[in-house]
Structures are given as structure tokens and as C-alpha cells.
Design an enzyme around this catalytic site. Sequence first.
Site, PDB file in Angstrom:
ATOM      1  N   GLY A  36       0.864  -1.186   0.000  1.00 37.66           N
ATOM      2  CA  GLY A  36       0.000   0.000   0.000  1.00 37.66           C
ATOM      3  C   GLY A  36       0.893   1.226   0.000  1.00 37.66           C
ATOM      4  N   LYS A  37       0.589   2.157  -0.886  1.00 41.66           N
ATOM      5  CA  LYS A  37       1.476   3.313  -1.041  1.00 41.66           C
ATOM      6  C   LYS A  37       1.613   4.111   0.250  1.00 41.66           C
ATOM      7  CE  LYS A  37       1.190   4.047  -5.914  1.00 41.66           C
ATOM      8  NZ  LYS A  37       2.659   4.127  -6.016  1.00 41.66           N
ATOM      9  N   ASN A  40       3.772   2.134   2.706  1.00 42.48           N
ATOM     10  CA  ASN A  40       5.161   2.072   2.231  1.00 42.48           C
ATOM     11  C   ASN A  40       5.860   3.425   2.379  1.00 42.48           C
ATOM     12  OD1 ASN A  40       4.613  -0.539   1.420  1.00 42.48           O
ATOM     13  ND2 ASN A  40       4.439  -0.047  -0.750  1.00 42.48           N
ATOM     14  N   GLU A 134      -4.385   6.147  -3.738  1.00 42.31           N
ATOM     15  CA  GLU A 134      -4.932   4.825  -3.399  1.00 42.31           C
ATOM     16  C   GLU A 134      -6.029   4.922  -2.337  1.00 42.31           C
ATOM     17  OE1 GLU A 134      -1.557   1.531  -4.611  1.00 42.31           O
ATOM     18  OE2 GLU A 134      -1.799   2.034  -2.498  1.00 42.31           O
ATOM     19  N   LEU A 213      11.870   9.210 -13.004  1.00 44.28           N
ATOM     20  CA  LEU A 213      12.099   8.633 -14.337  1.00 44.28           C
ATOM     21  C   LEU A 213      12.780   7.275 -14.251  1.00 44.28           C
ATOM     22  CD1 LEU A 213      13.489  11.900 -15.958  1.00 44.28           C
ATOM     23  CD2 LEU A 213      11.292  10.840 -16.436  1.00 44.28           C
ATOM     24  N   GLY A 214      12.425   6.481 -13.234  1.00 46.27           N
ATOM     25  CA  GLY A 214      13.048   5.168 -13.113  1.00 46.27           C
ATOM     26  C   GLY A 214      14.555   5.316 -13.043  1.00 46.27           C
ATOM     27  N   GLY A 243       9.049   4.064  -6.243  1.00 47.73           N
ATOM     28  CA  GLY A 243       8.412   5.380  -6.116  1.00 47.73           C
ATOM     29  C   GLY A 243       8.022   5.686  -4.673  1.00 47.73           C
ATOM     30  N   ASP A 244       7.604   4.659  -3.929  1.00 50.12           N
ATOM     31  CA  ASP A 244       7.199   4.880  -2.527  1.00 50.12           C
ATOM     32  C   ASP A 244       8.413   5.196  -1.651  1.00 50.12           C
ATOM     33  OD1 ASP A 244       4.626   4.350  -3.293  1.00 50.12           O
ATOM     34  OD2 ASP A 244       4.628   2.283  -2.569  1.00 50.12           O
ATOM     35  N   ALA A 274      16.089   0.699  -2.572  1.00 61.14           N
ATOM     36  CA  ALA A 274      14.831  -0.066  -2.610  1.00 61.14           C
ATOM     37  C   ALA A 274      14.805  -1.051  -3.772  1.00 61.14           C
ATOM     38  CB  ALA A 274      13.641   0.889  -2.699  1.00 61.14           C
TER      39      ALA A 274
END
Length: 303
Positions: A36-37, A40, A134, A213-214, A243-244, A274
Site C-alpha cells: 500500500g502506497k 510504504n 490509493e 524517471l526510473g 516510487g514509494d 529499494a
Amino acid sequence: MLVVGSVNLDLGYRLERLPREGETVRASGSFQAGGGKGANQALAARRLGAQVALLASVGRDAGPALADLAAAGVDLAPVLRHEETVTGAAVLLVGPNDNCIVVDAGANDLLRAEHVRALATSTEPPAVVVTNHEVPAPVVEATVRAYAGRARVLLNPSPARVLDRELLALVDVLVLNAGELTDLLGLGPTPPTPEAVAAILDRGALGDCVVTLGRGGAVVSERGAITHVPAFRVDAIDTVGAGDAFLGALAAGLAAGQDLGAAAERACAAAALAVTAPGARGAALSAETVDALMAGEPAMSRN
Ligand code: ADP
């Protein structure tokens, strides 16, 4: 800081490739973890040293989803517990280069704007408030309105959905990935390069903003100045939760008084850690591990 967001139980499957429509593929392994964002992001911020409270709604089976937050010292007092329903759940299909996720909101959908307003009126505002998509749209709206002008409000509009312009204007920092940026602005497919993103942000419609951007790192727009923060070079094994971790670390940095650029640099280091561990919360994330990565790798040698 306060996170208003989701708590999920994640069930993940590692795949050699993602299935096509109608196809069955065998997993090479599986894992179960809290996710869950909201949860996290709260955990990442706490692991980086921030004081963090979480406002969320969970079902009767939330134990495994909240255990590591409790152990890390996230304040779970505001969490609403609904015995009559289940905690949100996510099934993650983890491919070699990308992943697909199916989410059932479960108890997350029972979080209400009144819960946010009750908390906002009964407690002192924290320095930083974080929310994401979310949870139901009225909860996001109530969070932004309750804390605008009283705290630094960060919105992570993920998963992407239509956002009211007037609400957006009350957000202090928008944090989103390149796909969410183009969705939000109704743009067609745009190459997710720092240059393309910088050109979009240069039009100035979004205020302060961080676009991830990854492995390309992040583009930061702070008071109209746009900078690219390169990613750290690591062996990525699982990008779920990158991202979290980024958002939690960014919020922790801002809560500690860093400017957006410095906080984004630290967030890139946290997110790089991460992706070197399985699952959304698996990395050994701490102020020390982030400092060590940042000290070991000068920006010049990065992606
Ligand atoms: P999301 O998970 O929301 O799609 P991104 O994929 O943009 O977010 O990743 C968020 C951040 O994680 C990036 O800004 C970057 O700092 C870091 N990151 C993601 N993938 C990698 C990678 N392969 N190597 C190093 N850092 C990465």
C-alpha cells in the site's frame, strides 16, 4: 509528518516475462508482504528518521501489513480498523524489466473526508503531509484542503486520475512518475527523458514538482528552476516500491528542512536501495545506508 494513504497486503509473483492477455505463465517464485502506497511511504520516511503518523483504514487481516510499521515506530493511533471487511490487497506480477499490479481497495475505500477533518482539527498540523490516490478522491481533497497553508502538502497522484485544477493549486509539491505526468496533463506518449520532462515542466502549470524517471533519476522543478537529479547506479532486482521509497525519503528530507533538490537527491539514493531488494519494503533503508550510498558515489559517475 502525516501520511494519509493506503495499507495493502501484497502477494507477488516473479515471472520470466509478463503474460499476454489470455495466457497462463508459471511463476519462478512468490512473496507476501505488507504494502500500500501510504504504508510504504510512511515506513520509508520513518526508516530515514522522520516522526511519522499514518491515517489509513484497514480490515480484520491487517496484522502482517502493519507489523513492520509498528516495529519501526510509525504512529498507528490514527489507523481505523474495520473488523467487518478485509484490508486492501495487491497482486504483483514482477517481470524482468517491469511489473503489473492488480489492486483491490478493500478497507481503504472506507476512509472518509470526515476522518481527515477530525484528525486535522484535533491535532497540531505536522510540518509535512503526504497523500496519494490509493484512497478515495474526497479523502485526498479533504487532506489537501485541511492542511493547505498549515503544512507542506505533498501529493503523489498515483494511480493517475483526473485532478481538479483548483485543488492542484493548493498542493505544495506534486510527486509523480513520467507516465502519471503525461496522464495528468492529457499529453500523448512522450519519451520519458529528462529533457522532455523538463520541457513539459517549463510550461510552469504545475508549481513545485518532482517527476521520477526510473533509472533516469528525477527532474525537480522548484520555484521555476528545473534540475535533473541522476539515479544512482545499482543492480536493480525489483523496482516495486521504488516510487514509494522515493516519496517517503523526499518527505523525510523536507520535514528535516532540506530544500527540494537536496531532498530529491537523497530520495534517489533511498529509491536505488529499494530496487536492490525484493518487495516494496524489503530494502535495508536507513539514514546510514542512504548516507553510505551517497558518500560512495559521486554524481559524475551516475546514470
Ligand atoms: P514508480 O515506482 O512510481 O514508477 P520510478 O520507476 O520513476 O517510480 O522510480 C522512482 C525512483 O526510483 C527513480 O526516480 C530513481 O531514483 C529510482 N529508481 C528506479 N529504478 C531504478 C534503477 N533501475 N536504478 C536506480 N534507481 C532507480
